[in-house]
Write a protein that holds these residues in place. Structure first.
Motif, PDB file in Angstrom:
ATOM      1  N   ASN A  35       0.842  -1.044   0.166  1.00 48.05           N
ATOM      2  CA  ASN A  35       0.085  -0.052  -0.103  1.00 48.05           C
ATOM      3  C   ASN A  35       0.642   1.150   0.140  1.00 48.05           C
ATOM      4  N   VAL A  36       1.610   1.091   0.455  1.00 41.66           N
ATOM      5  CA  VAL A  36       2.636   2.370   1.008  1.00 41.66           C
ATOM      6  C   VAL A  36       3.801   2.300  -0.043  1.00 41.66           C
ATOM      7  N   TYR A  37       3.275   1.471  -1.019  1.00 38.57           N
ATOM      8  CA  TYR A  37       4.953   1.252  -2.120  1.00 38.57           C
ATOM      9  C   TYR A  37       4.158   2.058  -3.587  1.00 38.57           C
ATOM     10  N   ASP A  38       3.060   1.182  -3.529  1.00 38.81           N
ATOM     11  CA  ASP A  38       2.266   2.199  -4.843  1.00 38.81           C
ATOM     12  C   ASP A  38       2.274   3.081  -4.213  1.00 38.81           C
ATOM     13  N   LYS A  39       1.632   4.032  -3.517  1.00 36.34           N
ATOM     14  CA  LYS A  39       1.415   5.584  -3.029  1.00 36.34           C
ATOM     15  C   LYS A  39       2.480   6.371  -3.430  1.00 36.34           C
ATOM     16  N   TRP A  40       3.548   5.820  -3.239  1.00 35.09           N
ATOM     17  CA  TRP A  40       4.971   6.343  -3.360  1.00 35.09           C
ATOM     18  C   TRP A  40       5.152   6.430  -5.032  1.00 35.09           C
ATOM     19  N   VAL A  41       5.259   5.319  -5.579  1.00 31.66           N
ATOM     20  CA  VAL A  41       5.566   5.022  -7.159  1.00 31.66           C
ATOM     21  C   VAL A  41       4.833   6.392  -7.785  1.00 31.66           C
ATOM     22  N   ASN A  42       3.182   6.231  -7.548  1.00 24.38           N
ATOM     23  CA  ASN A  42       2.370   7.132  -7.518  1.00 24.38           C
ATOM     24  C   ASN A  42       2.168   8.615  -7.562  1.00 24.38           C
ATOM     25  N   ARG A  43       3.018   8.827  -6.228  1.00 27.24           N
ATOM     26  CA  ARG A  43       3.612  10.605  -6.203  1.00 27.24           C
ATOM     27  C   ARG A  43       4.768  10.351  -7.742  1.00 27.24           C
ATOM     28  N   LEU A  44       5.465   9.045  -7.621  1.00 31.28           N
ATOM     29  CA  LEU A  44       6.550  10.294  -8.518  1.00 31.28           C
ATOM     30  C   LEU A  44       5.910  10.270 -10.104  1.00 31.28           C
ATOM     31  N   LYS A  45       5.575   9.504  -9.787  1.00 38.21           N
ATOM     32  CA  LYS A  45       5.259   9.868 -11.881  1.00 38.21           C
ATOM     33  C   LYS A  45       4.191  10.467 -11.652  1.00 38.21           C
ATOM     34  N   MET A  46       3.097  11.497 -10.735  1.00 36.99           N
ATOM     35  CA  MET A  46       2.968  13.170 -10.514  1.00 36.99           C
ATOM     36  C   MET A  46       3.232  13.793 -10.553  1.00 36.99           C
ATOM     37  N   CYS A  47       4.716  13.695  -9.490  1.00 33.97           N
ATOM     38  CA  CYS A  47       6.082  15.036  -9.639  1.00 33.97           C
ATOM     39  C   CYS A  47       6.601  15.332 -11.078  1.00 33.97           C
ATOM     40  N   TYR A  48       6.629  14.403 -11.952  1.00 29.80           N
ATOM     41  CA  TYR A  48       7.178  15.366 -12.794  1.00 29.80           C
ATOM     42  C   TYR A  48       6.750  14.009 -13.724  1.00 29.80           C
ATOM     43  N   THR A  49       7.054  14.979 -15.438  1.00 31.74           N
ATOM     44  CA  THR A  49       6.844  14.431 -16.480  1.00 31.74           C
ATOM     45  C   THR A  49       8.656  13.896 -17.269  1.00 31.74           C
ATOM     46  N   VAL A  50       8.274  12.822 -17.569  1.00 33.73           N
ATOM     47  CA  VAL A  50       9.982  12.522 -18.142  1.00 33.73           C
ATOM     48  C   VAL A  50      10.239  12.848 -19.587  1.00 33.73           C
ATOM     49  N   GLY A  51      10.993  13.107 -19.975  1.00 32.66           N
ATOM     50  CA  GLY A  51      11.295  13.914 -21.453  1.00 32.66           C
ATOM     51  C   GLY A  51      11.039  12.533 -22.837  1.00 32.66           C
ATOM     52  N   LYS A  52      11.894  12.738 -23.722  1.00 35.45           N
ATOM     53  CA  LYS A  52      11.846  11.689 -24.460  1.00 35.45           C
ATOM     54  C   LYS A  52      12.871  10.298 -24.169  1.00 35.45           C
ATOM     55  N   ASN A  53      13.807  10.904 -23.198  1.00 39.01           N
ATOM     56  CA  ASN A  53      14.931   9.862 -22.997  1.00 39.01           C
ATOM     57  C   ASN A  53      14.599   9.314 -21.694  1.00 39.01           C
TER      58      ASN A  53
END
Length: 118
Positions: A35-53
């Motif tokens: 539960n904690v791990y999934d929330k943390w990974v989702n937060r990583l995705k919300m805080c940044y948009t990856v570039g093309k590389n």
């Protein structure tokens, strides 16, 4: 915080439901912290948009405790640890997605595993 207080909190803290623990742990080795791990990974995705590389990186986090998915890799500086696959932005090194390697999936055939990796 005193060491005694830290040890008390460390003994009592749980991130999963005790009644459902056995059934879930048979399917998911990361269940106690899923539960904690999934929330943390989702937060990583919300805080940044990856570039093309982007790049996939393998990391061995040093760990010598009791864990059902600890890896032994003799070529690494720390031979024992937890293997994590990271999808990182190549220019900023931001870890956008993480996957903890918990061992081979026993329910998959070898041919299915090799096609999933490619």
């Amino acid at each position: 915080m005193t060491l005694k207080k830290f040890k008390l909190i460390n003994e009592c803290i749980r991130f999963d439901d005790k009644e459902q623990r056995k059934g879930i742990r048979s399917r998911d080795k990361l269940a106690p912290i899923r539960n904690v791990y999934d929330k943390w990974v989702n937060r990583l995705k919300m805080c940044y948009t990856v570039g093309k590389n982007v790049t996939v990186d393998e990391q061995l986090v040093p760990f010598r405790g009791r864990c059902p998915f600890t890896q032994y890799i003799p070529s690494k500086p720390h031979k024992y640890g937890i293997k994590i696959w990271c999808l990182c932005d190549a220019s900023t090194y931001y870890a956008w997605n993480l996957e903890v390697y918990t061992g081979r999936d026993r329910n998959c055939s070898d041919s299915k595993q090799s096609t999933e990796l490619s």
